[in-house]
Design an enzyme around this catalytic site. Structure first.
Site, PDB file in Angstrom:
ATOM      1  N   LYS A   8      -1.694   1.277 -10.042  1.00 57.49           N
ATOM      2  CA  LYS A   8      -1.622   1.433  -8.588  1.00 57.49           C
ATOM      3  C   LYS A   8      -0.926   2.764  -8.315  1.00 57.49           C
ATOM      4  O   LYS A   8       0.299   2.847  -8.320  1.00 57.49           O
ATOM      5  CB  LYS A   8      -0.861   0.297  -7.916  1.00 57.49           C
ATOM      6  CG  LYS A   8      -1.060   0.299  -6.384  1.00 57.49           C
ATOM      7  CD  LYS A   8       0.078  -0.311  -5.627  1.00 57.49           C
ATOM      8  CE  LYS A   8       1.191   0.673  -5.346  1.00 57.49           C
ATOM      9  NZ  LYS A   8       0.809   1.791  -4.435  1.00 57.49           N
ATOM     10  N   GLU A  11      -0.014   5.483  -2.672  1.00 59.07           N
ATOM     11  CA  GLU A  11      -1.027   5.602  -1.618  1.00 59.07           C
ATOM     12  C   GLU A  11      -1.016   6.982  -0.978  1.00 59.07           C
ATOM     13  O   GLU A  11      -1.939   7.335  -0.243  1.00 59.07           O
ATOM     14  CB  GLU A  11      -0.807   4.524  -0.558  1.00 59.07           C
ATOM     15  CG  GLU A  11       0.505   4.587   0.201  1.00 59.07           C
ATOM     16  CD  GLU A  11       1.656   3.899  -0.518  1.00 59.07           C
ATOM     17  OE1 GLU A  11       2.688   3.652   0.131  1.00 59.07           O
ATOM     18  OE2 GLU A  11       1.537   3.613  -1.738  1.00 59.07           O
ATOM     19  N   ARG A  12       0.001   7.790  -1.290  1.00 59.76           N
ATOM     20  CA  ARG A  12       0.076   9.145  -0.742  1.00 59.76           C
ATOM     21  C   ARG A  12      -0.652  10.163  -1.607  1.00 59.76           C
ATOM     22  O   ARG A  12      -0.974  11.255  -1.132  1.00 59.76           O
ATOM     23  CB  ARG A  12       1.537   9.570  -0.594  1.00 59.76           C
ATOM     24  CG  ARG A  12       2.345   8.724   0.379  1.00 59.76           C
ATOM     25  CD  ARG A  12       3.799   9.117   0.340  1.00 59.76           C
ATOM     26  NE  ARG A  12       4.613   8.372   1.291  1.00 59.76           N
ATOM     27  CZ  ARG A  12       5.917   8.506   1.422  1.00 59.76           C
ATOM     28  NH1 ARG A  12       6.570   9.372   0.662  1.00 59.76           N
ATOM     29  NH2 ARG A  12       6.590   7.799   2.304  1.00 59.76           N
ATOM     30  N   CYS A  18      12.615  13.498  -9.825  1.00 59.93           N
ATOM     31  CA  CYS A  18      13.680  12.552 -10.160  1.00 59.93           C
ATOM     32  C   CYS A  18      14.726  13.200 -11.056  1.00 59.93           C
ATOM     33  O   CYS A  18      15.839  12.682 -11.182  1.00 59.93           O
ATOM     34  CB  CYS A  18      13.096  11.310 -10.836  1.00 59.93           C
ATOM     35  SG  CYS A  18      12.186  11.652 -12.352  1.00 59.93           S
TER      36      CYS A  18
END
Length: 521
Positions: free
Chosen positions: A196, A199-200, A304
């Protein structure tokens, strides 16, 4: 090559094979080796961060569609797990070649959807590619252990076997690298994988699926679903998914670790960070300041492992004005334009949050010595741009220090001794990465030994290890037992079966025919 025809007009650089032909294209799912249009009525608009124009619409896949992906993965696992390790290695060997030959296409898509510069987007792809290359060594990485004659006539040996259906939930900041941390390791070990993507930024993952098909990966071995919260819950709750990998925010990571773990899944979560760079007065000044600026502001600070906090020890605090001048010279523009040093942040909401955290520092007594909040980029006035920002005189109780800003903002603290710097960092709840800049070996050794952080750089600002090691963030930056890629990644995606067998020497069959007269004794 077919892949080159998948890129849209140069002004958009939007992947077409994975999208429909509507005026605003839609991102497809990848199920059973095919790109499939979702039947959902719920869509997410994906915006170009440099213009805020809609690039594509991403589906929130239905429960039935996500279950179809699981069924495809389950079916493929039955045969994939039985495939030879050499055949799985061959898929990785082909995949790494295809990725390397098409890095620019991947980079263009990443820049369009995520905003980072083209050169940084190519680095995104390259660091993921290195994991694929390491997976090509699976013939030695997945070896078990053997002890012969553990007792008389008895041998014990172990296998490292696949788990089954696995899942990866990826973030927006590394559209290619993080999915490549996940599915190549999973499937090379004999698992199947459901990805997955954020969504961006789904486009890079869709391109990688086209490449995976070309590399000869069988249908169903990797499937791709899309969505937001409901898709995450589906992955955490589905009983056929055995393991979940996640990279992203603290809030989401803790939620996924608890929910998936409660359902008996193996889970690894890389989460937030507050990475400190310690600057000693004996460091090479020019090199240190250049590395600080690059590590703090590269990718608009949306890494990160971005070096978001500088700790100046003693007289090194006098270097801050020189650091400001270097940062001031960095060019902010749309990521696809030549000469750009940093592009936009991912969304207007991210920009607003960054600006609010900078303002909180000023309200709490810090000094904004370089303010990039009101930067204007000609031709991209609607973009989500934040220029390099430096805040000095920060103290550990300030909000701009305690929270991960995730933007092009460097907060600067000053201490008198290396011991104070170490104590400051160890008191911070995060443990992803840290670095020290010094020319004194004894100081560096003390720092490495005393610091409680999972990844340490000595004159290396972003100490992300190559994939023969593992990404070893610790404390508040990680939840789980096994880290990503490297030996720990193989361990995460496999289970051990230990076999003990007894074959008594006295039961050995005769090795030559008996020709003497049988006496029936």
């Amino acid at each position: 090559m077919a892949l080159l025809r998948l890129v849209a007009t140069e002004c958009r650089n939007v992947l077409q094979r994975g999208y429909s032909t509507a005026s605003v294209p839609t991102t497809k799912m990848f199920i059973d080796g095919k790109f499939v249009e979702s039947k959902t009525n719920d869509w997410i608009d994906l915006h170009d961060p440099a213009t805020n124009e809609v690039v594509t619409r991403v589906p929130k896949c239905t429960q039935d569609e996500m279950q179809t992906a699981v069924e495809s993965s389950k079916k493929a696992y039955k045969t994939w797990r039985q495939s030879s390790i050499l055949s799985r290695q061959q898929v990785m060997l082909k995949l790494q070649h295809i990725i390397r030959n098409n890095m620019s296409e991947l980079a263009k898509n990443i820049t369009k959807e995520q905003g980072k510069t083209l050169i940084d987007a190519e680095g995104d792809v390259l660091r993921g590619l290195q994991v694929v290359e390491h997976c090509c060594s699976i013939t030695s990485l997945q070896m078990g252990e053997t002890v012969p004659n553990i007792a008389k006539d008895m041998d014990t040996y172990s296998y490292h076997l696949p788990l089954g259906v696995t899942a990866g939930i990826a973030p927006f900041n590394f559209p290619a690298m993080i999915p490549l941390w996940m599915f190549p390791v999973a499937i090379t070990c004999g698992n199947t994988s459901i990805i997955k993507p954020s969504e961006r930024v789904p486009g890079a993952t869709m391109l990688l699926m086209e490449m995976l098909n070309e590399a000869g990966c069988p249908p169903g071995v990797v499937n791709v679903i899309h969505g937001a919260h409901d898709a995450v819950n589906f992955v955490c709750d589905n009983p056929d998914i055995r393991a979940v990998s996640f990279v992203g925010s603290d809030q989401a990571g803790k939620y996924i670790y608890e929910r998936a773990g409660r359902n008996g899944k193996r889970v690894q979560c890389n989460m937030g960070a507050k990475n400190h760079g310690v600057i000693m007065a004996d460091a090479n000044k020019e090199n240190t300041l250049n590395q600080l600026a690059g590590a703090a502001f590269g990718a608009a600070g949306q890494r990160c492992m971005a070096l978001s906090t500088a700790v100046f020890v003693g007289e090194a605090r006098n270097w801050i004005p020189d650091l400001v001048e270097r940062a001031r010279k960095l060019k902010v523009n749309a990521g696809h334009l030549p000469g750009t040093d940093l592009g936009p942040v991912i969304s207007p909401q991210s920009k607003q949050r960054i600006n609010e955290l900078v303002e909180s520092g000023a309200k709490e007594g810090a000094k904004i010595v370089l303010d990039g909040r009101n930067i204007k980029v000609e031709g991209f006035e609607k973009g989500n741009f934040v220029g390099p920002t430096i805040i000095s005189d920060v103290t550990p109780n300030m909000k701009c220090y305690t929270e991960e800003i995730f933007g092009p903002v460097l907060v600067c603290l000053s201490v008198d001794t290396i011991d104070e710097a170490i104590e400051l960092i160890n008191n911070n709840p995060y443990g992803n990465g840290t670095a020290i800049f010094t020319t004194n070996g004894a100081t560096a050794r003390k720092f490495v030994n005393d610091i409680d952080v999972g990844q340490v750089g000595v004159n290396v600002p972003i100490p992300v290890p190559l994939p023969m090691f593992s990404f070893t963030g610790s404390r508040g930056s990680f939840l789980g037992d096994c880290h990503f890629y490297g030996k720990q990644g193989i361990k995460f995606y496999t289970q051990t079966k230990t076999v003990t067998q007894l074959w008594r020497e006295g039961d050995v069959s005769h090795t030559k025919a008996a020709v003497a007269m049988p006496t029936m004794k």
